[in-house]
Scaffold this active site. Structure first.
Site, short mmCIF file in Angstrom:
data_model
loop_
_atom_site.label_atom_id
_atom_site.label_comp_id
_atom_site.label_asym_id
_atom_site.label_seq_id
_atom_site.Cartn_x
_atom_site.Cartn_y
_atom_site.Cartn_z
N TYR A 124 68.26 -66.04 -67.20
CA TYR A 124 68.57 -64.69 -66.75
C TYR A 124 69.58 -64.73 -65.61
CZ TYR A 124 64.60 -63.28 -69.58
OH TYR A 124 63.74 -63.07 -70.63
N ASN B 181 66.59 -54.22 -74.92
CA ASN B 181 67.54 -54.35 -76.03
C ASN B 181 66.94 -53.74 -77.30
OD1 ASN B 181 69.34 -55.20 -78.00
ND2 ASN B 181 68.71 -57.34 -77.90
N CYS C 32 68.88 -61.39 -77.63
CA CYS C 32 68.15 -61.46 -76.37
C CYS C 32 67.16 -62.63 -76.36
CB CYS C 32 67.44 -60.14 -76.08
SG CYS C 32 66.40 -59.55 -77.42
N HIS C 33 66.81 -63.16 -77.52
CA HIS C 33 65.89 -64.29 -77.59
C HIS C 33 66.51 -65.56 -77.01
CE1 HIS C 33 68.20 -64.44 -81.37
NE2 HIS C 33 68.03 -65.75 -81.33
N GLU D 106 67.25 -71.58 -84.93
CA GLU D 106 68.66 -71.77 -84.59
C GLU D 106 69.01 -73.22 -84.25
OE1 GLU D 106 70.11 -68.91 -81.76
OE2 GLU D 106 69.58 -67.22 -83.05
#
Length: 169
Positions: free
Chosen positions: A98, A121, A129-130, A156
């Protein structure tokens, strides 16, 4: 939002609600958790809409797509919109803190505000946002739950094992 159209997409993390004007997405909702989006009585279900969004999300979950190119219509404050735009610049499979996201926005002392905007979001996964984690590397809050965030990040980085397991869905 006026004239909201919605549909659902079956995914490895459960059924995702897609809502907007039929082409442009305004919301992606998880089946559970704080990111669950309930439909309103005046929304209209049309499973023939969001063709491109469904195709791109299916390709993402199949491991064939890393970057989304969709028409979006998020609703938020100017600060939230700036945070959500910055999220789209985080590459597939990469995580940042963050604090780093706040620095990228030129507001290095605003990590809490960035965290709040990240949590608001309305279009998760597509606006990734993950990919934002705590400074210690810990997985922190996520609208679809920490297990969903963990699954998306593992997906991912090539470490997922298929559909989410457990009693969440």
């Amino acid at each position: 939002m006026l004239d909201v159209i919605y549909t659902y997409l079956e995914s490895p993390i459960g059924p995702l609600l897609l809502a907007g004007d039929g082409v442009r997405l305004a919301k992606v909702g998880f089946p559970n958790g704080k990111g669950r989006v309930a439909t309103d009585d005046d929304w209209r279900r049309d499973d023939g809409q969001f063709v491109e969004a469904r195709a791109q999300l299916n390709a993402y979950f199949a491991g064939e797509l890393r970057t989304f190119d969709l028409a979006l219509m998020p609703s938020g404050t100017p600060f939230q919109l700036a945070v959500w735009q910055a999220l789209k610049a985080i590459p597939f499979g990469v995580t940042i803190s963050y604090g780093e996201l706040a620095s990228r926005l030129g507001r290095p002392s605003a990590s809490r505000a960035v965290g709040a905007a990240n949590g608001a979001n309305p279009i998760p996964i597509i606006v990734p946002c993950h990919r934002v984690i705590g400074a210690s590397g810990a997985l922190t809050g996520f609208g679809g739950g920490i297990d969903t965030k963990r699954w998306l990040l593992a997906h991912e980085t090539g470490r997922h094992t298929g559909e989410m397991q457990g009693s969440l869905f």
